[in-house]
Motif scaffolding. Structure first.
Motif, PDB file in Angstrom:
ATOM      1  N   LEU A  82      21.162  23.853 -30.526  1.00 35.68           N
ATOM      2  CA  LEU A  82      22.164  24.663 -29.856  1.00 35.68           C
ATOM      3  C   LEU A  82      23.212  23.800 -29.161  1.00 35.68           C
ATOM      4  O   LEU A  82      24.293  24.286 -28.835  1.00 35.68           O
ATOM      5  CB  LEU A  82      21.491  25.588 -28.840  1.00 35.68           C
ATOM      6  N   GLY A  83      22.910  22.528 -28.961  1.00 36.53           N
ATOM      7  CA  GLY A  83      23.862  21.621 -28.333  1.00 36.53           C
ATOM      8  C   GLY A  83      25.020  21.250 -29.223  1.00 36.53           C
ATOM      9  O   GLY A  83      25.959  20.580 -28.784  1.00 36.53           O
ATOM     10  N   LEU A  84      24.998  21.673 -30.494  1.00 35.27           N
ATOM     11  CA  LEU A  84      26.113  21.395 -31.401  1.00 35.27           C
ATOM     12  C   LEU A  84      27.194  22.457 -31.310  1.00 35.27           C
ATOM     13  O   LEU A  84      28.223  22.354 -31.980  1.00 35.27           O
ATOM     14  CB  LEU A  84      25.607  21.293 -32.844  1.00 35.27           C
ATOM     15  N   LYS A  85      26.970  23.498 -30.499  1.00 40.26           N
ATOM     16  CA  LYS A  85      27.965  24.548 -30.306  1.00 40.26           C
ATOM     17  C   LYS A  85      28.528  24.475 -28.890  1.00 40.26           C
ATOM     18  O   LYS A  85      27.813  24.164 -27.942  1.00 40.26           O
ATOM     19  CB  LYS A  85      27.335  25.928 -30.525  1.00 40.26           C
ATOM     20  N   THR A  86      29.814  24.755 -28.748  1.00 41.75           N
ATOM     21  CA  THR A  86      30.410  24.880 -27.426  1.00 41.75           C
ATOM     22  C   THR A  86      30.204  26.307 -26.934  1.00 41.75           C
ATOM     23  O   THR A  86      30.584  27.258 -27.612  1.00 41.75           O
ATOM     24  CB  THR A  86      31.918  24.566 -27.475  1.00 41.75           C
ATOM     25  N   TRP A  87      29.609  26.446 -25.768  1.00 39.16           N
ATOM     26  CA  TRP A  87      29.295  27.758 -25.224  1.00 39.16           C
ATOM     27  C   TRP A  87      30.358  28.186 -24.221  1.00 39.16           C
ATOM     28  O   TRP A  87      30.956  27.356 -23.524  1.00 39.16           O
ATOM     29  CB  TRP A  87      27.913  27.749 -24.570  1.00 39.16           C
ATOM     30  N   GLY A  88      30.576  29.493 -24.136  1.00 43.52           N
ATOM     31  CA  GLY A  88      31.623  30.020 -23.268  1.00 43.52           C
ATOM     32  C   GLY A  88      31.451  29.633 -21.812  1.00 43.52           C
ATOM     33  O   GLY A  88      32.433  29.463 -21.085  1.00 43.52           O
ATOM     34  N   THR A  89      30.209  29.467 -21.379  1.00 45.89           N
ATOM     35  CA  THR A  89      29.953  29.061 -19.994  1.00 45.89           C
ATOM     36  C   THR A  89      30.601  27.719 -19.685  1.00 45.89           C
ATOM     37  O   THR A  89      31.108  27.499 -18.574  1.00 45.89           O
ATOM     38  CB  THR A  89      28.436  28.969 -19.751  1.00 45.89           C
ATOM     39  N   SER A  90      30.593  26.805 -20.660  1.00 44.92           N
ATOM     40  CA  SER A  90      31.189  25.490 -20.453  1.00 44.92           C
ATOM     41  C   SER A  90      32.689  25.597 -20.202  1.00 44.92           C
ATOM     42  O   SER A  90      33.237  24.882 -19.351  1.00 44.92           O
ATOM     43  CB  SER A  90      30.930  24.605 -21.670  1.00 44.92           C
ATOM     44  N   PHE A  91      33.346  26.466 -20.946  1.00 47.24           N
ATOM     45  CA  PHE A  91      34.787  26.656 -20.758  1.00 47.24           C
ATOM     46  C   PHE A  91      35.077  27.212 -19.372  1.00 47.24           C
ATOM     47  O   PHE A  91      36.021  26.779 -18.692  1.00 47.24           O
ATOM     48  CB  PHE A  91      35.317  27.590 -21.846  1.00 47.24           C
ATOM     49  N   LEU A  92      34.270  28.164 -18.916  1.00 44.65           N
ATOM     50  CA  LEU A  92      34.467  28.738 -17.586  1.00 44.65           C
ATOM     51  C   LEU A  92      34.269  27.698 -16.488  1.00 44.65           C
ATOM     52  O   LEU A  92      35.047  27.626 -15.532  1.00 44.65           O
ATOM     53  CB  LEU A  92      33.512  29.913 -17.374  1.00 44.65           C
ATOM     54  N   LEU A  93      33.224  26.867 -16.614  1.00 45.59           N
ATOM     55  CA  LEU A  93      32.995  25.841 -15.597  1.00 45.59           C
ATOM     56  C   LEU A  93      34.075  24.767 -15.655  1.00 45.59           C
ATOM     57  O   LEU A  93      34.519  24.270 -14.611  1.00 45.59           O
ATOM     58  CB  LEU A  93      31.607  25.212 -15.776  1.00 45.59           C
ATOM     59  N   ALA A  94      34.521  24.410 -16.872  1.00 45.74           N
ATOM     60  CA  ALA A  94      35.591  23.415 -17.002  1.00 45.74           C
ATOM     61  C   ALA A  94      36.854  23.884 -16.292  1.00 45.74           C
ATOM     62  O   ALA A  94      37.561  23.087 -15.650  1.00 45.74           O
ATOM     63  CB  ALA A  94      35.877  23.160 -18.486  1.00 45.74           C
ATOM     64  N   LYS A  95      37.147  25.185 -16.364  1.00 44.49           N
ATOM     65  CA  LYS A  95      38.325  25.720 -15.675  1.00 44.49           C
ATOM     66  C   LYS A  95      38.108  25.848 -14.168  1.00 44.49           C
ATOM     67  O   LYS A  95      39.067  25.792 -13.388  1.00 44.49           O
ATOM     68  CB  LYS A  95      38.688  27.094 -16.253  1.00 44.49           C
ATOM     69  N   ARG A  96      36.852  26.008 -13.741  1.00 45.15           N
ATOM     70  CA  ARG A  96      36.571  26.175 -12.314  1.00 45.15           C
ATOM     71  C   ARG A  96      36.573  24.843 -11.563  1.00 45.15           C
ATOM     72  O   ARG A  96      36.843  24.816 -10.342  1.00 45.15           O
ATOM     73  CB  ARG A  96      35.231  26.899 -12.125  1.00 45.15           C
ATOM     74  N   LEU A  97      36.270  23.754 -12.234  1.00 42.96           N
ATOM     75  CA  LEU A  97      36.157  22.463 -11.541  1.00 42.96           C
ATOM     76  C   LEU A  97      37.377  22.120 -10.686  1.00 42.96           C
ATOM     77  O   LEU A  97      37.217  21.679  -9.540  1.00 42.96           O
ATOM     78  CB  LEU A  97      35.894  21.344 -12.557  1.00 42.96           C
TER      79      LEU A  97
END
Length: 343
Positions: A137-152
């Protein structure tokens, strides 16, 4: 931008006037389905993906011997592209390799005089995702990552100062990412905040993770950031590794897939996060249906058991490729209880 094509406009594959290689190549390019744009999911969802007429035409094409084309190389090229177009219409788990582009807000990293408007330009990151195989599953980008990347950038805004001539840059933050996957969160920290980030995951995930670091090397360098990758065993992390020393931040995004993971994440965080007031653990996890929906609460409890305390928390709403598309994520910023104890 390539104009969409209707199935009634597709070249005929039967009869006397059969399409040339050039016509087929152009048509297959027009039928490409780009990865969904999570910033604007409505705009990125088109009818071509769900047009049964297009799927039928592609099926006919891959089952044809293409006898009218001139060479085997042309036939192989058409079959390869037609197979990709079919795979793109079979859901994310069947999709071929893809490279997504993510646009992320990027604050200024220099001190800003109080009262001065702060412009928020955008940084683009390219993230490669191989075809999904087995349970990686680590070969897919998950939507949660995008949300946290924008929140940082909201959690770590640029410093302010009353001295308009101040030119001293803030110290570079050193961060560790747990379960980095395709690397979006760690690369966002390096390229939008100028952090030095060590992105870690399982051995089979590291080659693609390093590929994404290399893809964005110029962007990271332009931000004066740094990104490295490496294997990290959550049970017995090698605390002598230079990248695990003198950390300021530990990051984690959507890394819970079994009931044992919350305890493991809390364990490795307790071993790698320095015990001072500046050290923070920043995490975001999706609230999924069924048994997996209990994992965020289990993580919060596990972090409290290792004497971490919540400093900030909230929820973000976004999108992903699977399920209904909509996701809800719980995020939190944690620090050590001993240095953040309330009076």
């Amino acid at each position: 931008m390539i104009a969409p094509i209707h199935h009634l406009d597709l070249p005929r594959l039967k009869g006397r006037m059969l399409p040339s290689f050039e016509t087929l190549a152009t048509t297959l390019e027009q039928l490409t389905i780009a990865p969904p744009d999570w910033s604007n999911p409505t705009a990125s969802s088109g009818s071509a993906e769900h047009d049964p007429g297009i799927t039928h035409w592609l099926t006919m094409l891959v089952s044809s011997d293409l006898h009218w084309l001139d060479t085997d190389d042309e036939r192989d090229a058409v079959l390869a592209e037609a197979s990709k177009r079919l795979a793109e219409r079979c859901g994310r788990s069947a999709a071929p390799a893809m490279t997504r582009t993510f646009s992320l807000p990027t604050p200024s990293r220099m001190p800003t005089p109080i009262g001065t408007p702060v412009e928020m330009p955008f940084t683009e990151l390219r993230i490669h995702e191989p075809p999904l195989t087995s349970d990686n599953l680590g070969l897919k980008t998950w939507g949660t990552s995008f949300l946290l990347a924008k929140r940082l950038p909201l959690l770590f805004p640029p410093p302010t100062t009353t001295n308009t001539s101040a030119s001293e840059s803030p110290r570079k933050i050193r961060a560790l990412e747990l379960g980095a996957g395709t690397g979006l969160v760690g690369l966002a920290a390096a390229s939008t905040l100028g952090w030095s980030v060590h992105l870690t995951d399982l051995p089979e995930i590291i080659p693609n993770l390093q590929k994404n670091i290399d893809l964005n090397e110029e962007t990271i360098h332009a931000a004066n950031g740094r990104a490295t990758s490496g294997i990290l065993d959550w049970n017995t992390p090698d605390l002598t590794h230079p990248s695990l020393r003198d950390l300021d931040i530990v990051l984690a995004s959507d890394c819970l897939y079994a009931s044992s993971h919350p305890t493991l994440v809390a364990h490795v965080t307790s071993l790698t996060l320095p015990r001072n007031a500046e050290a923070k653990f920043v995490v975001s996890v999706p609230v999924r249906p069924g048994g997996l929906g209990e994992l965020p609460g289990m993580l919060w409890s596990a972090l409290e058991r290792v004497d971490l305390v919540i400093l900030e928390e909230g929820e973000d709403l976004g999108w992903d490729d699977w399920g209904s598309g909509e996701i809800r994520c719980r995020w939190g910023v944690w620090g050590w209880k001993e240095v953040h104890a309330k009076d």
